[in-house]
Enzyme design. Structure first.
Site, PDB file in Angstrom:
ATOM      1  N   CYS A   1       3.036   2.249  -8.024  1.00 30.04           N
ATOM      2  CA  CYS A   1       2.290   1.704  -6.878  1.00 30.04           C
ATOM      3  C   CYS A   1       2.295   0.175  -6.882  1.00 30.04           C
ATOM      4  CB  CYS A   1       0.854   2.227  -6.904  1.00 30.04           C
ATOM      5  SG  CYS A   1      -0.132   1.633  -5.516  1.00 30.04           S
TER       6      CYS A   1
ATOM      7  N   CYS B   1      -0.973  -1.343  -5.598  1.00 28.29           N
ATOM      8  CA  CYS B   1      -2.081  -1.374  -6.572  1.00 28.29           C
ATOM      9  C   CYS B   1      -1.820  -2.391  -7.678  1.00 28.29           C
ATOM     10  CB  CYS B   1      -2.265  -0.009  -7.246  1.00 28.29           C
ATOM     11  SG  CYS B   1      -1.979   1.410  -6.197  1.00 28.29           S
ATOM     12  N   ASP B   2      -0.581  -2.470  -8.166  1.00 23.47           N
ATOM     13  CA  ASP B   2      -0.328  -3.185  -9.422  1.00 23.47           C
ATOM     14  C   ASP B   2       0.489  -4.469  -9.270  1.00 23.47           C
ATOM     15  OD1 ASP B   2      -1.641  -1.136 -10.775  1.00 23.47           O
ATOM     16  OD2 ASP B   2       0.194   0.041 -10.976  1.00 23.47           O
TER      17      ASP B   2
END
Ligand code: NAP
Length: 303
Positions: free
Chosen positions: A131, A134-135
Site C-alpha cells: 500500500c 499508506c506507507d
C-alpha cells in the site's frame, strides 16, 4: 430470526447492495471482516468514478458509508467462515455466531497477491508494502522498487514520485497492462525508471530492506538495486475461500447475468466474481443488480 439478505463485505459493491436492499424494505445485515471501504481505501486518487472527477478512495468510501447509514444499513464486524446451504434458508457461520438468511450477496473483493520471493515475508512492514498510499510517506527522499505492470502498479508508482527520489518499476514483460492514460503519465515521469522483462529474485537487508536482486528473463543478467522500500502490485486474489459455489481457476466466483452463483439464493457482486473489469463503477453496478436479484429470488420462495 431469518434475514432477507446478508451481504458479506463492505466495499463499494456491498454498501451499494445494502442501500438497494434497505430501500426495497428487505431485512438486511452487512457483515464486514476488517473495516468499511475495502481495497479502494488504498487508492490515493480515483479519476474514473462519474460525478467525482478526482477523489481519494478514503473520501469516496466515507461518502458511501454515510449514504448507507442514512438508510440504516445494519453493519456487524466478524469473519464469515462458512455458508451452509439448507435450501430456502442459508446459515452463515461467522467467527462470533450463526445467522440465518434467505439470500446472500458475496461482495468480499480481493486481497493483494504475494510474490513468494525470499525476504518478502520477513521484511513485510520493514520496507515491503502492498500500500503506497499508506506507507509511501516513510520513504521520503529514498529510492524504492515497485513490482507489477497493471493499473494499481502504475497509479501507485506515479503517486510515490511525489515523495520518493526514484521509483524502479520492475515488470516481467516489456509492455504494461495498465490503462493508456496511466502508462503515458508514467513514461513522462522523470522519477520512474522501468526495469523490463525482469523478476525479483530476493529482497535483502538487515533490520530494514536495503536491496533487491533482479534477473532479466531474456539476457539472464542478474543485478542488484539499492532500495529502501519494495511495493508489491502483482495482482489480487479473490476472498472466496469460505464458499463452495462454482469458481474459475483463480477462485473468482462464476455468475449468471443476474449475478446468481451456482447455489440458488447466493449472489456475487464486485471484484470477487469473474468479470472483465474491476472498478468502483462496476462494483457499484453489481451491488445494485445483486440486491434486486436477491429480492426477486425471495419472491419465488414458498414462504
Ligand atoms: P492486475 O491488473 O492483475 O495486474 C497485475 C500485474 O502484476 C500485471 O502486470 C502482472 O503481469 C503482474 N504480475 C502478476 N503476477 C506476477 C508475478 N508472479 N511476478 C511478477 N509480476 C506479476 O492487478 P491490479 O493492477 O492490482 O488491478 C486489479 C484490478 O483493478 C484490475 O482489473 C485493474 O484494471 C483494476 N484497477 C484499476 C485502476 C484504475 O485506475 N483504472 C486502478 C487500480 C486497479 P502481466 O501483465 O505480465 O500479467
Amino acid at each position: 430470526m431469518v434475514y432477507d439478505v446478508i451481504i458479506i463485505g463492505a466495499g463499494p459493491a456491498g454498501l451499494t447492495a445494502g442501500i438497494y436492499a434497505k430501500r426495497a424494505m428487505m431485512n438486511t445485515v452487512l457483515i464486514e471482516k476488517v473495516g468499511i471501504g475495502g481495497q479502494i481505501m488504498k487508492t490515493h486518487k480515483i479519476e474514473n468514478y462519474p460525478g467525482y472527477p478526482q477523489i481519494s478512495g478514503i473520501e469516496l468510501m466515507q461518502k458511501m458509508e454515510e449514504h448507507a447509514k442514512k438508510f440504516d444499513v445494519e453493519t456487524t464486524f466478524s469473519e464469515v467462515l462458512e455458508i451452509k446451504d439448507r435450501g430456502d434458508v442459508k446459515t452463515i457461520i461467522t467467527s462470533d455466531n450463526e445467522i440465518e438468511t434467505r439470500t446472500v450477496i458475496i461482495a468480499t473483493g480481493t486481497s493483494p497477491r504475494r510474490l513468494g520471493v525470499p525476504g518478502e515475508a520477513n521484511f513485510t512492514g520493514k520496507g515491503v508494502s502492498t500500500c503506497a498510499t499508506c506507507d509511501g510517506f516513510f520513504f521520503r527522499g529514498k529510492d524504492v522498487a515497485l513490482i507489477g505492470g497493471g493499473d494499481s502498479a502504475i497509479v501507485e508508482a506515479i503517486f510515490l514520485t511525489k515523495m520518493v527520489n526514484k521509483v524502479y518499476v520492475i515488470h516481467r514483460r516489456d509492455e504494461l497492462r495498465a490503462e493508456m492514460i496511466n502508462q503515458k503519465r508514467a513514461f513522462d515521469n522523470p522519477k520512474i525508471e522501468f526495469v523490463w522483462n525482469s523478476n525479483v529474485q530476493s529482497i535483502e537487508g538487515n533490520d530494514m530492506v536495503q536491496k533487491i536482486t533482479v534477473k532479466n528473463k531474456i539476457t539472464e543478467e542478474v543485478t542488484q538495486l539499492d532500495v529502501s522500500g519494495v511495493f508489491m502490485y502483482v495482482g489480487v486474489d479473490p476472498n472466496t475461500g469460505f464458499i463452495n459455489a462454482d469458481k474459475d481457476n483463480s477462485g473468482f466466483l462464476k455468475t449468471s447475468p443476474d449475478l446468481s452463483t451456482s447455489i440458488p439464493g447466493i449472489f456475487a457482486a464486485g471484484d470477487c466474481r469473474v468479470t472483465l473489469l474491476r472498478q468502483v463503477a462496476t462494483a457499484v453496478g453489481d451491488g445494485a443488480l445483486a440486491a434486486v436479484s436477491a429480492q426477486r429470488y425471495i419472491g419465488t420462495l414458498s414462504n
